[in-house]
Design an enzyme around this catalytic site. Structure first.
Site, PDB file in Angstrom:
ATOM      1  N   SER A 294     106.413 121.241 113.443  1.00 44.03           N
ATOM      2  CA  SER A 294     107.329 122.391 113.274  1.00 44.03           C
ATOM      3  C   SER A 294     107.418 122.794 111.800  1.00 44.03           C
ATOM      4  O   SER A 294     107.877 123.894 111.492  1.00 44.03           O
ATOM      5  CB  SER A 294     108.718 122.073 113.826  1.00 44.03           C
ATOM      6  N   HIS A 295     106.994 121.913 110.888  1.00 43.40           N
ATOM      7  CA  HIS A 295     107.051 122.246 109.461  1.00 43.40           C
ATOM      8  C   HIS A 295     105.729 121.980 108.755  1.00 43.40           C
ATOM      9  O   HIS A 295     105.680 121.794 107.547  1.00 43.40           O
ATOM     10  CB  HIS A 295     108.239 121.535 108.797  1.00 43.40           C
TER      11      HIS A 295
ATOM     12  N   ASP B 135     110.966 124.448 116.361  1.00 50.26           N
ATOM     13  CA  ASP B 135     110.518 124.002 117.690  1.00 50.26           C
ATOM     14  C   ASP B 135     110.832 125.050 118.757  1.00 50.26           C
ATOM     15  O   ASP B 135     110.116 125.141 119.755  1.00 50.26           O
ATOM     16  CB  ASP B 135     111.149 122.650 118.037  1.00 50.26           C
TER      17      ASP B 135
HETATM   18  N1  NDP Z   1     114.370 123.105 105.805  1.00 49.04           N
HETATM   19  C1  NDP Z   1     115.261 123.343 106.731  1.00 49.04           C
HETATM   20  O1  NDP Z   1     116.192 124.108 106.530  1.00 49.04           O
HETATM   21  C2  NDP Z   1     115.186 122.664 108.052  1.00 49.04           C
HETATM   22  C3  NDP Z   1     114.226 121.708 108.302  1.00 49.04           C
HETATM   23  N2  NDP Z   1     114.224 121.046 109.490  1.00 49.04           N
HETATM   24  C4  NDP Z   1     113.216 120.012 109.708  1.00 49.04           C
HETATM   25  O2  NDP Z   1     112.789 119.996 111.050  1.00 49.04           O
HETATM   26  C5  NDP Z   1     112.243 118.723 111.326  1.00 49.04           C
HETATM   27  C6  NDP Z   1     112.493 118.364 112.755  1.00 49.04           C
HETATM   28  O3  NDP Z   1     113.864 118.080 112.966  1.00 49.04           O
HETATM   29  P1  NDP Z   1     114.353 117.561 114.395  1.00 49.04           P
HETATM   30  O4  NDP Z   1     113.720 118.375 115.455  1.00 49.04           O
HETATM   31  O5  NDP Z   1     115.807 117.421 114.379  1.00 49.04           O
HETATM   32  O6  NDP Z   1     113.664 116.136 114.446  1.00 49.04           O
HETATM   33  P2  NDP Z   1     113.435 115.170 115.712  1.00 49.04           P
HETATM   34  O7  NDP Z   1     114.535 115.350 116.684  1.00 49.04           O
HETATM   35  O8  NDP Z   1     112.054 115.321 116.191  1.00 49.04           O
HETATM   36  O9  NDP Z   1     113.523 113.729 115.042  1.00 49.04           O
HETATM   37  C7  NDP Z   1     114.659 113.370 114.325  1.00 49.04           C
HETATM   38  C8  NDP Z   1     114.527 111.945 113.821  1.00 49.04           C
HETATM   39  O10 NDP Z   1     114.638 111.042 114.901  1.00 49.04           O
HETATM   40  C9  NDP Z   1     113.458 110.251 115.009  1.00 49.04           C
HETATM   41  N3  NDP Z   1     113.182 110.101 116.429  1.00 49.04           N
HETATM   42  C10 NDP Z   1     112.837 111.064 117.294  1.00 49.04           C
HETATM   43  N4  NDP Z   1     112.716 110.552 118.530  1.00 49.04           N
HETATM   44  C11 NDP Z   1     112.990 109.224 118.427  1.00 49.04           C
HETATM   45  C12 NDP Z   1     113.028 108.142 119.351  1.00 49.04           C
HETATM   46  N5  NDP Z   1     112.771 108.331 120.642  1.00 49.04           N
HETATM   47  N6  NDP Z   1     113.341 106.921 118.896  1.00 49.04           N
HETATM   48  C13 NDP Z   1     113.624 106.722 117.591  1.00 49.04           C
HETATM   49  N7  NDP Z   1     113.588 107.709 116.656  1.00 49.04           N
HETATM   50  C14 NDP Z   1     113.291 108.936 117.082  1.00 49.04           C
HETATM   51  C15 NDP Z   1     112.388 110.993 114.271  1.00 49.04           C
HETATM   52  O11 NDP Z   1     111.386 110.101 113.791  1.00 49.04           O
HETATM   53  P3  NDP Z   1     109.815 110.531 113.817  1.00 49.04           P
HETATM   54  O12 NDP Z   1     109.689 111.597 112.773  1.00 49.04           O
HETATM   55  O13 NDP Z   1     109.069 109.285 113.501  1.00 49.04           O
HETATM   56  O14 NDP Z   1     109.552 111.061 115.202  1.00 49.04           O
HETATM   57  C16 NDP Z   1     113.185 111.662 113.148  1.00 49.04           C
HETATM   58  O15 NDP Z   1     113.402 110.800 112.082  1.00 49.04           O
HETATM   59  C17 NDP Z   1     112.825 117.778 110.280  1.00 49.04           C
HETATM   60  O16 NDP Z   1     111.774 117.365 109.433  1.00 49.04           O
HETATM   61  C18 NDP Z   1     113.806 118.634 109.517  1.00 49.04           C
HETATM   62  O17 NDP Z   1     113.931 118.337 108.144  1.00 49.04           O
HETATM   63  C19 NDP Z   1     115.142 121.284 110.466  1.00 49.04           C
HETATM   64  C20 NDP Z   1     116.109 122.225 110.243  1.00 49.04           C
HETATM   65  C21 NDP Z   1     116.185 123.032 109.051  1.00 49.04           C
HETATM   66  O1  LIG Z   2     113.259 124.562 111.881  1.00 45.98           O
HETATM   67  C1  LIG Z   2     114.311 124.984 111.339  1.00 45.98           C
HETATM   68  O2  LIG Z   2     115.415 124.908 111.883  1.00 45.98           O
HETATM   69  C2  LIG Z   2     114.213 125.606 110.005  1.00 45.98           C
HETATM   70  N1  LIG Z   2     113.216 125.291 109.255  1.00 45.98           N
HETATM   71  C3  LIG Z   2     112.924 125.844 107.977  1.00 45.98           C
HETATM   72  C4  LIG Z   2     114.055 126.616 107.416  1.00 45.98           C
HETATM   73  C5  LIG Z   2     114.804 127.370 108.437  1.00 45.98           C
HETATM   74  C6  LIG Z   2     115.255 126.524 109.577  1.00 45.98           C
END
Ligand code: NDP
Ligand SMILES: O=C(O)C1=NCCCC1
Length: 342
Positions: A52-53, A193
């Site tokens: 996703s990133h 996502d």
């Molecule tokens: N720049 C921005 O403004 C934003 C950036 N993001 C980015 O989006 C990305 C995805 O976020 P999000 O979808 O919430 O992430 P996920 O829900 O995929 O995962 C969140 C965390 O939980 C862990 N995890 C997931 N599934 C399991 C499991 N079954 N058992 C144990 N640990 C687990 C992951 O480890 P693992 O990675 O090893 O799967 C990760 O550390 C992040 O990198 C976040 O920084 C999100 C929002 C805004």
């Molecule tokens: O996946 C997200 O949520 C975001 N990623 C990058 C910055 C905006 C929000």
């Protein structure tokens, strides 16, 4: 830019992907420092299977740079404001070069005072957050970071969106193994996502978001077109998201997720907000060695049947990519090459 076709490219090395992405950033007006920082970040996410990133985000970076919304040449201003506090004005540039510029001072302060805070404002963060914290843990430090994004999440109990997807990332060293790292959006699902699911024509699980009428929906397009996301875990995720707004915006001097208006910059995708990092030197703590203690916690978690720690999936993807190279689908690689002018 993900899973557009089923035909896999020949594997690329990490260095080759960084170099390709660097060319794209340079071609679209960033400085060499910014191009390198963003290319390494984005290629690292792709290498670790954080799709996703990863390269999926490249068209968004390009359209944002073309829109004039962000300054790809910004030079961050680092201010040494107190024994444990560093401030950076990112100059309407990206957050990663701002962190890089402040990093030596931040680490020196954390090592001398035991704890140090980095407050970045006037910055754009469009990436995964774990690359900002994981390197500290490789140096034996504990790090926590938060960044706010753009209004698309309905606070628990409210009827309209206000918060961003506001991730929280944490990293801690351990004695025997990769650092313990988690990185999670405080929304039920990351916005990226939802975009990927919409592109693939897939439904989302229940509880992720609402449509334009505020009704629950599993249709990612309904969420993206006038709908909104929900926080994870109801009131608990909502409270964490509120905390992120306070730390990443109010404390840094950056914008809340609802405060910037990009409508005059068609194509702009990067939130213009702020970021906070807290770095702790655990050698200053009382008692036993922190890395041994975190190892003991991992041992006990494994002992109760836990098979997957946060970060385990990323590290196994990283090992696979390092051994076999990074595979993109052919259409994505062709698009990247075109954006790079190749
Ligand atoms: N720049 C921005 O403004 C934003 C950036 N993001 C980015 O989006 C990305 C995805 O976020 P999000 O979808 O919430 O992430 P996920 O829900 O995929 O995962 C969140 C965390 O939980 C862990 N995890 C997931 N599934 C399991 C499991 N079954 N058992 C144990 N640990 C687990 C992951 O480890 P693992 O990675 O090893 O799967 C990760 O550390 C992040 O990198 C976040 O920084 C999100 C929002 C805004
Ligand atoms: O996946 C997200 O949520 C975001 N990623 C990058 C910055 C905006 C929000």
């Amino acid at each position: 830019m993900s899973a557009l076709s089923d035909h896999a490219s020949s594997p690329l090395s990490f260095a080759a992907l960084v170099s390709l992405l660097e060319k794209i950033f340079l071609r679209h007006g960033t400085s060499a420092e910014v191009a390198r920082a963003l290319a390494e970040n984005c290629a690292g996410a792709e290498r670790d299977g954080a799709h996703s990133h990863g390269v999926f985000r490249i068209p968004g970076y390009v359209s944002t740079l073309q829109s004039g919304w962000v300054n790809g040449q910004a030079v961050p201003t680092v201010e040494d404001v107190a024994s444990g506090f560093v401030r950076v004005d990112a100059g309407n540039g990206f957050a990663q070069p701002a962190l890089a510029a402040a990093r030596p001072l931040l680490v020196a302060k954390a090592r001398s005072a035991g704890i140090a805070v980095l407050a970045i404002r006037n910055s754009h963060h469009f990436a995964a957050l774990w690359p900002d914290v994981e390197p500290f843990a490789y140096e034996g430090l504990v790090a926590l970071s938060v960044v706010n994004s753009m209004t698309c999440v309905v606070p628990h109990g409210a009827d309209r969106p206000l918060f961003g997807t506001n991730p929280i990332a944490f990293a801690a060293p351990r004695a025997d193994g990769e650092p313990i790292v988690f990185d999670l959006a405080t929304s039920a699902i990351a916005h990226g996502d939802v975009q990927i699911a919409a592109r693939k024509g897939e439904s989302l699980p229940p509880g992720m978001g609402v449509d334009s009428l505020g009704q629950p929906t599993c249709d990612p397009k309904a969420i993206l077109e006038g709908g909104a996301l929900l926080p994870f875990g109801g009131h608990k995720g909502s409270a964490l998201s509120m905390m992120v707004e306070l730390l990443a915006a109010a404390l840094t001097g950056g914008n809340f997720s609802f405060e910037f208006d990009w409508h005059n910059h068609p194509g702009a995708k990067t939130p213009w907000t702020g970021q906070l990092l807290i770095v702790i030197d655990p050698s200053k703590a009382a008692g036993q060695n922190f890395a041994e203690r975190s190892q003991e916690l991992v041992r006990q978690m494994h002992g109760v049947g836990l098979r997957r720690l946060p970060g385990d999936r990323r590290h196994s993807e990283r090992s696979k990519s390092n051994a076999q190279g990074i595979t993109l689908d052919e259409q994505t690689l062709a698009q990247l090459r075109e954006l790079a002018g190749l």
